[in-house]
Enzyme design. Sequence first.
Site, PDB file in Angstrom:
ATOM      1  N   SER A  87      46.026   7.749 -22.680  1.00  0.00           N
ATOM      2  CA  SER A  87      45.926   6.741 -21.615  1.00  0.00           C
ATOM      3  C   SER A  87      45.077   5.583 -22.104  1.00  0.00           C
ATOM      4  O   SER A  87      44.088   5.798 -22.840  1.00  0.00           O
ATOM      5  CB  SER A  87      45.277   7.348 -20.377  1.00  0.00           C
ATOM      6  OG  SER A  87      44.997   6.329 -19.443  1.00  0.00           O
ATOM      7  N   LYS A 122      40.593  11.519 -22.466  1.00  0.00           N
ATOM      8  CA  LYS A 122      41.648  10.792 -23.189  1.00  0.00           C
ATOM      9  C   LYS A 122      41.080  10.142 -24.460  1.00  0.00           C
ATOM     10  O   LYS A 122      41.787  10.023 -25.469  1.00  0.00           O
ATOM     11  CB  LYS A 122      42.319   9.770 -22.268  1.00  0.00           C
ATOM     12  CG  LYS A 122      43.161  10.427 -21.161  1.00  0.00           C
ATOM     13  CD  LYS A 122      44.288  11.308 -21.725  1.00  0.00           C
ATOM     14  CE  LYS A 122      45.209  11.856 -20.652  1.00  0.00           C
ATOM     15  NZ  LYS A 122      46.306  12.663 -21.205  1.00  0.00           N
TER      16      LYS A 122
HETATM   17  P1  NAP Z   1      51.840  14.661 -13.246  1.00  0.00           P
HETATM   18  O1  NAP Z   1      53.066  14.218 -12.543  1.00  0.00           O
HETATM   19  O2  NAP Z   1      50.689  15.196 -12.466  1.00  0.00           O
HETATM   20  O3  NAP Z   1      52.276  15.712 -14.357  1.00  0.00           O
HETATM   21  C1  NAP Z   1      51.335  16.440 -15.092  1.00  0.00           C
HETATM   22  C2  NAP Z   1      52.017  17.665 -15.633  1.00  0.00           C
HETATM   23  O4  NAP Z   1      51.068  18.419 -16.387  1.00  0.00           O
HETATM   24  C3  NAP Z   1      52.539  18.593 -14.528  1.00  0.00           C
HETATM   25  O5  NAP Z   1      53.796  19.120 -14.916  1.00  0.00           O
HETATM   26  C4  NAP Z   1      51.492  19.676 -14.479  1.00  0.00           C
HETATM   27  O6  NAP Z   1      51.966  20.926 -13.999  1.00  0.00           O
HETATM   28  C5  NAP Z   1      51.159  19.761 -15.957  1.00  0.00           C
HETATM   29  N1  NAP Z   1      49.956  20.536 -16.220  1.00  0.00           N
HETATM   30  C6  NAP Z   1      48.715  20.404 -15.697  1.00  0.00           C
HETATM   31  N2  NAP Z   1      47.917  21.356 -16.161  1.00  0.00           N
HETATM   32  C7  NAP Z   1      48.658  22.121 -17.010  1.00  0.00           C
HETATM   33  C8  NAP Z   1      48.400  23.260 -17.796  1.00  0.00           C
HETATM   34  N3  NAP Z   1      47.197  23.865 -17.819  1.00  0.00           N
HETATM   35  N4  NAP Z   1      49.399  23.749 -18.570  1.00  0.00           N
HETATM   36  C9  NAP Z   1      50.615  23.179 -18.560  1.00  0.00           C
HETATM   37  N5  NAP Z   1      50.941  22.120 -17.807  1.00  0.00           N
HETATM   38  C10 NAP Z   1      49.959  21.595 -17.042  1.00  0.00           C
HETATM   39  O7  NAP Z   1      51.216  13.480 -14.110  1.00  0.00           O
HETATM   40  P2  NAP Z   1      51.886  12.363 -15.066  1.00  0.00           P
HETATM   41  O8  NAP Z   1      51.393  11.068 -14.591  1.00  0.00           O
HETATM   42  O9  NAP Z   1      53.325  12.588 -15.229  1.00  0.00           O
HETATM   43  O10 NAP Z   1      51.102  12.682 -16.422  1.00  0.00           O
HETATM   44  C11 NAP Z   1      51.760  12.884 -17.654  1.00  0.00           C
HETATM   45  C12 NAP Z   1      50.867  12.377 -18.765  1.00  0.00           C
HETATM   46  O11 NAP Z   1      50.713  10.947 -18.656  1.00  0.00           O
HETATM   47  C13 NAP Z   1      49.440  12.942 -18.720  1.00  0.00           C
HETATM   48  O12 NAP Z   1      49.006  13.205 -20.035  1.00  0.00           O
HETATM   49  C14 NAP Z   1      48.636  11.795 -18.137  1.00  0.00           C
HETATM   50  O13 NAP Z   1      47.279  11.838 -18.491  1.00  0.00           O
HETATM   51  C15 NAP Z   1      49.345  10.608 -18.749  1.00  0.00           C
HETATM   52  N6  NAP Z   1      49.100   9.334 -18.071  1.00  0.00           N
HETATM   53  C16 NAP Z   1      49.562   9.120 -16.827  1.00  0.00           C
HETATM   54  C17 NAP Z   1      49.318   7.888 -16.236  1.00  0.00           C
HETATM   55  C18 NAP Z   1      49.816   7.584 -14.847  1.00  0.00           C
HETATM   56  O14 NAP Z   1      49.519   6.484 -14.348  1.00  0.00           O
HETATM   57  N7  NAP Z   1      50.558   8.469 -14.203  1.00  0.00           N
HETATM   58  C19 NAP Z   1      48.599   6.901 -16.901  1.00  0.00           C
HETATM   59  C20 NAP Z   1      48.137   7.156 -18.171  1.00  0.00           C
HETATM   60  C21 NAP Z   1      48.390   8.378 -18.764  1.00  0.00           C
HETATM   61  P3  NAP Z   1      51.959  21.296 -12.420  1.00  0.00           P
HETATM   62  O15 NAP Z   1      53.176  20.622 -11.825  1.00  0.00           O
HETATM   63  O16 NAP Z   1      52.011  22.777 -12.431  1.00  0.00           O
HETATM   64  O17 NAP Z   1      50.685  20.740 -11.848  1.00  0.00           O
END
Ligand code: NAP
Length: 251
Positions: free
Chosen positions: A150, A177
């Site tokens: 991120s 991050k």
């Molecule tokens: P999200 O919709 O909350 O998805 C996160 C995923 O990670 C979910 O499938 C969750 O599973 C899984 N997860 C959490 N803990 C876990 C564990 N112990 N083992 C395996 N899986 C696990 O969030 P997202 O926004 O798509 O995030 C995806 C990536 O993008 C992350 O690395 C995040 O930091 C990065 N990111 C996101 C943003 C943003 O604005 N959204 C910005 C910068 C970076 P469950 O469904 O079971 O909870």
Amino acid sequence: MHEKRVALVTGANQGIGLQIAKELAARFTVYLGSRDLAKGEAAAKSLTGDVRAIQLDVTDQASIAAAAKRIRDEVGRLDVLVNNAAISNTTMREGDTVAAYAARTRASTISLDEVRAIWETNVFGALAVYQAVVPLLREAPEGRVVNVSSGVGSLTSNSDPSAPYRGIFGPGYSASKAAMNAMSVAMAIECEGTRIKVNACSPGFTKTNLNGYQGTDTVEQGASEAVRLAQIGPDGPSGTFSHATLGILPW
Ligand code: NAP
């Protein structure tokens, strides 16, 4: 010998990970990682292609080892690992704003349990999965590791007093991050001189569960840089941190 290239996406049952799995499924056999297998199976069913739900909790060494063994037994190698799974907190309350949570979780006040829980998933989880599958990546003609990081983890950006997200930089998610970025550099240095390339990316502020669907970008936009980095050729970079439209980001 399994003909299609093989990808593993962690945390792919929803959000950006699901979108990455969806797009890679056009060309790859995709192992769709989900800590809850039923959710992973439902997500895999919603996609087209050779998509295989795989139980994978990145904080559980037995789960990681079983996933790596299954991939070895079924296809014998891994072309792409996308370390996508992450959590943003464990203590945000209903109705909490990001600003209110950030104010409660400054360096002097955040609980160490909260920091440890976030880092366990975002940092040690990503490293543990890398360690388990690196032998499979070495079996691939061109192994790729994409660490979904991120922009909020950029130490360089956050050292600039005018940086927009500086106010929310704390020891939890943001610092995790920054640590993931450090792991990316460590992995890339280890892989120098091999066929494996390691890069980190920032999806941008994307509408997902992670931020209570407050993000402004679509999952298609959020997934695009990870999808690109998963498919770079032998002349592509290694050891970089980038965003789809902003290009190379400072560590
Ligand atoms: P999200 O919709 O909350 O998805 C996160 C995923 O990670 C979910 O499938 C969750 O599973 C899984 N997860 C959490 N803990 C876990 C564990 N112990 N083992 C395996 N899986 C696990 O969030 P997202 O926004 O798509 O995030 C995806 C990536 O993008 C992350 O690395 C995040 O930091 C990065 N990111 C996101 C943003 C943003 O604005 N959204 C910005 C910068 C970076 P469950 O469904 O079971 O909870």
